[in-house]
Design a protein around this motif. Structure first.
Motif, PDB file in Angstrom:
ATOM      1  N   ARG A   3       1.049  -0.957  -0.039  1.00  0.00           N
ATOM      2  CA  ARG A   3       0.318  -0.155  -0.205  1.00  0.00           C
ATOM      3  C   ARG A   3       0.962   1.723  -0.380  1.00  0.00           C
ATOM      4  NH1 ARG A   3      -2.473  -3.624   3.320  1.00  0.00           N
ATOM      5  NH2 ARG A   3      -1.389  -2.778   4.747  1.00  0.00           N
ATOM      6  N   ARG A   4       1.111   1.651   0.712  1.00  0.00           N
ATOM      7  CA  ARG A   4       2.300   1.918   1.086  1.00  0.00           C
ATOM      8  C   ARG A   4       3.732   2.654  -0.431  1.00  0.00           C
ATOM      9  NH1 ARG A   4       5.044   6.033   4.845  1.00  0.00           N
ATOM     10  NH2 ARG A   4       7.002   5.883   4.515  1.00  0.00           N
ATOM     11  N   TRP A   5       3.885   1.304  -0.880  1.00  0.00           N
ATOM     12  CA  TRP A   5       4.353   1.975  -2.774  1.00  0.00           C
ATOM     13  C   TRP A   5       3.982   2.143  -3.654  1.00  0.00           C
ATOM     14  CZ3 TRP A   5       9.517  -1.917  -0.782  1.00  0.00           C
ATOM     15  CH2 TRP A   5      10.094  -1.342  -0.434  1.00  0.00           C
ATOM     16  N   ASN A   6       2.676   1.442  -3.012  1.00  0.00           N
ATOM     17  CA  ASN A   6       1.463   1.597  -4.301  1.00  0.00           C
ATOM     18  C   ASN A   6       2.273   0.288  -5.307  1.00  0.00           C
ATOM     19  OD1 ASN A   6      -1.019   2.066  -5.824  1.00  0.00           O
ATOM     20  ND2 ASN A   6       0.390   3.707  -6.991  1.00  0.00           N
ATOM     21  N   GLN A   7       2.418  -0.763  -4.956  1.00  0.00           N
ATOM     22  CA  GLN A   7       3.053  -1.867  -5.398  1.00  0.00           C
ATOM     23  C   GLN A   7       1.676  -3.415  -5.504  1.00  0.00           C
ATOM     24  OE1 GLN A   7       6.547  -2.547  -4.594  1.00  0.00           O
ATOM     25  NE2 GLN A   7       7.533  -1.451  -5.621  1.00  0.00           N
ATOM     26  N   THR A   8       0.244  -2.724  -5.188  1.00  0.00           N
ATOM     27  CA  THR A   8      -0.360  -3.870  -4.663  1.00  0.00           C
ATOM     28  C   THR A   8      -0.624  -4.278  -6.280  1.00  0.00           C
ATOM     29  OG1 THR A   8      -2.323  -1.746  -5.374  1.00  0.00           O
ATOM     30  CG2 THR A   8      -1.657  -2.923  -3.212  1.00  0.00           C
ATOM     31  N   SER A   9      -1.302  -5.611  -6.529  1.00  0.00           N
ATOM     32  CA  SER A   9      -1.106  -6.512  -7.842  1.00  0.00           C
ATOM     33  C   SER A   9      -2.619  -7.393  -7.522  1.00  0.00           C
ATOM     34  CB  SER A   9      -0.190  -6.408  -8.093  1.00  0.00           C
ATOM     35  OG  SER A   9      -0.204  -7.955  -7.391  1.00  0.00           O
ATOM     36  N   ALA A  10      -3.403  -7.937  -8.531  1.00  0.00           N
ATOM     37  CA  ALA A  10      -4.373  -9.287  -8.137  1.00  0.00           C
ATOM     38  C   ALA A  10      -3.748 -10.346  -7.932  1.00  0.00           C
ATOM     39  CB  ALA A  10      -4.799  -9.026  -9.671  1.00  0.00           C
ATOM     40  N   PHE A  11      -2.378  -9.964  -8.014  1.00  0.00           N
ATOM     41  CA  PHE A  11      -1.557 -11.491  -8.108  1.00  0.00           C
ATOM     42  C   PHE A  11      -1.462 -11.225  -6.835  1.00  0.00           C
ATOM     43  CE2 PHE A  11       2.243 -14.189  -7.562  1.00  0.00           C
ATOM     44  CZ  PHE A  11       1.300 -15.162  -7.554  1.00  0.00           C
ATOM     45  N   GLY A  12      -1.424 -10.642  -6.233  1.00  0.00           N
ATOM     46  CA  GLY A  12      -0.656 -10.324  -4.600  1.00  0.00           C
ATOM     47  C   GLY A  12      -2.040 -10.393  -4.089  1.00  0.00           C
ATOM     48  N   ALA A  13      -2.712  -9.619  -3.564  1.00  0.00           N
ATOM     49  CA  ALA A  13      -4.175 -10.435  -3.437  1.00  0.00           C
ATOM     50  C   ALA A  13      -4.349 -10.784  -3.371  1.00  0.00           C
ATOM     51  CB  ALA A  13      -5.248  -9.155  -4.057  1.00  0.00           C
ATOM     52  N   PHE A  14      -4.208 -12.096  -4.823  1.00  0.00           N
ATOM     53  CA  PHE A  14      -4.698 -13.557  -4.594  1.00  0.00           C
ATOM     54  C   PHE A  14      -3.499 -14.275  -3.502  1.00  0.00           C
ATOM     55  CE2 PHE A  14      -2.471 -17.789  -6.637  1.00  0.00           C
ATOM     56  CZ  PHE A  14      -3.401 -18.151  -6.080  1.00  0.00           C
ATOM     57  N   LEU A  15      -2.141 -14.365  -3.920  1.00  0.00           N
ATOM     58  CA  LEU A  15      -1.079 -15.416  -3.008  1.00  0.00           C
ATOM     59  C   LEU A  15      -1.006 -14.695  -1.532  1.00  0.00           C
ATOM     60  CD1 LEU A  15       0.766 -16.145  -3.747  1.00  0.00           C
ATOM     61  CD2 LEU A  15       2.692 -15.078  -3.633  1.00  0.00           C
TER      62      LEU A  15
END
Length: 192
Positions: free
Chosen positions: A58-70
């Motif tokens: 969230r802080r580095w704006n590196q959210t992704s669909a894959f991260g949200a799944f994993l």
């Protein structure tokens, strides 16, 4: 598949699962005095990476669909593996393990179904799930460590918190099912 520090931390958490489980399969002569502490420490490090990967994403704006799944997959694997070890050691009741693992399977399936029908916001993570996770993340390392630490009754603390976690687990499952009920009912009443 994106690779960044938050996702690398999630993969690290998954990689630590065999370490947490593996120390209990080593001969007792090799692990005398440190097995429980090593498993508890590994679980704590993994739990910290759970918090850290989300915070960094969230802080580095590196959210992704894959991260949200994993991320939730890693959490569920870690908790389920630890509960199975604790069950084998006789440190957690089978009913508690069944409630916690059963809830994880049920809510994962519910979230997947709700996402397919475009209603995933109905089962978004809420404060109840966060309290449940916090109780689990403190209870499990206490139950892995088991022995008193600096006059703290670690086993008792873990035992109380795992019961609290099981109650919150059941309560949150009921809450999520209630939130999804209108969609479930609409689909059941609809054509097909």
């Amino acid at each position: 598949m994106p690779l960044n520090i938050p996702i690398a931390l999630t993969w690290l958490r998954i990689a630590m699962i065999p370490l947490i489980v593996g120390v209990f399969y080593l001969p007792d002569a090799w692990t005398a005095g440190w097995r429980d502490a090593a498993a508890a420490l590994a679980f704590v490090v993994a739990a910290v990476t759970d918090w850290l990967d989300g915070w960094l994403a969230r802080r580095w704006n590196q959210t992704s669909a894959f991260g949200a799944f994993l991320d939730p997959v890693a959490d569920k694997l870690m908790v389920c593996a630890a509960l199975l070890i604790l069950l084998d050691l006789g440190r957690v009741d089978s009913l508690i393990a069944l409630v916690i693992i059963g809830r994880e399977i049920t809510i994962s399936a519910l979230r997947e179904w709700m996402a397919k029908i475009g209603a995933s916001s109905s089962v978004a993570v809420n404060w109840l799930g966060k309290f449940k996770t916090a109780a689990q993340m403190v209870a499990i390392p206490c139950l892995l460590y088991w022995e008193p630490w600096r006059n703290l009754p670690v086993r008792w603390i873990g035992g109380v918190l795992i019961v609290v976690a099981a109650i919150l687990t059941f309560w949150s499952m009921c809450w999520y099912l209630r939130m999804a009920w209108p969609q479930m009912r609409e689909r059941a009443d609809g054509p097909g």
